[in-house]
Write a protein that holds these residues in place. Structure first.
Motif, PDB file in Angstrom:
ATOM      1  N   ASP A 166       0.938  -1.154  -0.174  1.00  0.00           N
ATOM      2  CA  ASP A 166       0.183   0.006   0.099  1.00  0.00           C
ATOM      3  C   ASP A 166       1.025   1.001  -0.100  1.00  0.00           C
ATOM      4  O   ASP A 166       0.363   2.200   0.085  1.00  0.00           O
ATOM      5  CB  ASP A 166      -0.646  -0.345   1.023  1.00  0.00           C
ATOM      6  N   SER A 167       2.340   1.386   0.134  1.00  0.00           N
ATOM      7  CA  SER A 167       2.790   2.257   0.309  1.00  0.00           C
ATOM      8  C   SER A 167       4.540   2.056  -0.332  1.00  0.00           C
ATOM      9  O   SER A 167       4.696   1.104  -1.160  1.00  0.00           O
ATOM     10  CB  SER A 167       3.343   2.696   1.539  1.00  0.00           C
ATOM     11  N   SER A 168       5.405   2.885  -0.942  1.00  0.00           N
ATOM     12  CA  SER A 168       6.222   2.756  -0.954  1.00  0.00           C
ATOM     13  C   SER A 168       7.253   3.290  -0.310  1.00  0.00           C
ATOM     14  O   SER A 168       6.993   3.654   1.232  1.00  0.00           O
ATOM     15  CB  SER A 168       6.633   4.135  -2.086  1.00  0.00           C
ATOM     16  N   TRP A 169       8.358   2.471  -0.365  1.00  0.00           N
ATOM     17  CA  TRP A 169       9.378   2.850   0.789  1.00  0.00           C
ATOM     18  C   TRP A 169       9.751   4.742   1.042  1.00  0.00           C
ATOM     19  O   TRP A 169      10.272   4.642   1.992  1.00  0.00           O
ATOM     20  CB  TRP A 169      11.370   2.116   0.691  1.00  0.00           C
ATOM     21  N   GLU A 170      10.366   5.163  -0.285  1.00  0.00           N
ATOM     22  CA  GLU A 170      10.227   6.822  -0.082  1.00  0.00           C
ATOM     23  C   GLU A 170       9.221   7.136   0.473  1.00  0.00           C
ATOM     24  O   GLU A 170       9.646   8.265   1.039  1.00  0.00           O
ATOM     25  CB  GLU A 170      10.775   7.398  -1.783  1.00  0.00           C
TER      26      GLU A 170
END
Length: 264
Positions: A166-170
């Motif tokens: 659901d998200s990016s590491w950035e």
């Protein structure tokens, strides 16, 4: 709900002398499905004791060892401990219901005894060999299952995890900068039993959940999906579960792995 406190010496004496003790009808196994047992356990304010067998038909063929198991379960003190705190059923793993029940074993090998709360969460397990050969430890596990079940009633904490699907590491690091918090990474896989135990027994404790929600941006990282493999390599993760604490720049502050109790 009544809990019996039995000393180790008492347990040993009880089993060594079972031929002269009055025998009860034993553990009261009920002919209920898993869903029916959960519903009944909730109504009776009890936990669940499930005797998971390869097949009911095979279990009917009593070996000498099986007779020792029946004898142990017929001792008043043990039967009373289980009957007062648990609703008991047998699960036939050769049946269609058994196939559906399989994932609830969470990779335990049957035949096995499994203790659950009325929500279907595991709170302990043992086996027939331990019951017969080391009854003190078996009694201890029954007692601790009750304790764990009562503890779970008092705790319903939830860590506000982001998921790597659901998200990016950035975006996780950007949020860490914005909220001025470090990041807690719970690296897991779906096939990992200790990972499941952390989710159900530790991360649900109010103290643990409140601490992490207050102090960290929390990321539940599936090690095999999206950018999971990249971070597994980046942080040198070699087993699951692994717990990585990093600052807003992604630098590791602290790391640990394996099942951990609350204080750790």
């Amino acid at each position: 709900m009544k809990v019996f406190l039995i000393s180790f010496l008492t347990v040993l004496t009880m089993f060594d002398s079972c031929q002269v003790l009055s025998q009860s009808q034993g553990v009261e196994f009920q002919n209920l499905s898993w869903e029916q047992a959960l519903e009944a356990a909730k109504k009776q304010n009890k936990f669940l004791f499930v005797d998971v067998v390869r097949s009911i038909k095979d279990a009917a063929q009593k070996s000498d060892f099986d007779k020792q198991v029946d004898k142990a379960f017929s001792v008043d003190s043990l039967a009373g401990l289980i009957n007062d705190n648990f609703l008991s059923i047998k699960m036939d793993m050769s049946s269609e219901e058994g196939k559906t029940f399989g994932p609830k074993l969470q990779m335990l090998m049957y035949p096995v005894y499994v203790f659950y709360n009325a929500e279907g969460d595991q709170i302990g397990n043992s086996n027939s060999y331990e019951l017969v050969k080391n009854p003190g430890e078996f009694i201890d596990k029954v007692y601790h299952a009750v304790q764990k079940g009562e503890l779970k009633k008092e705790n319903n904490g939830v860590i506000d995890f982001l998921g790597n699907k659901d998200s990016s590491w950035e975006s996780v690091l950007e949020r860490a900068v914005k909220e001025k918090k470090p990041v807690f990474i719970d690296a897991y896989t779906t096939w990992c039993r200790p990972c499941i135990q952390m989710d159900r027994d530790i991360f649900t404790l109010n103290e643990v959940a409140d601490f992490h929600n207050k102090n960290f941006i929390n990321l539940k990282l599936d090690g095999g999906k999206t950018y999971g493999p990249e971070l597994v390599k980046k942080f040198g993760i070699r087993g699951f579960p692994s717990f990585i604490y990093v600052d807003a720049k992604g630098k590791v502050i602290h790391s640990d792995s394996g099942f951990k109790e609350k204080d750790a």
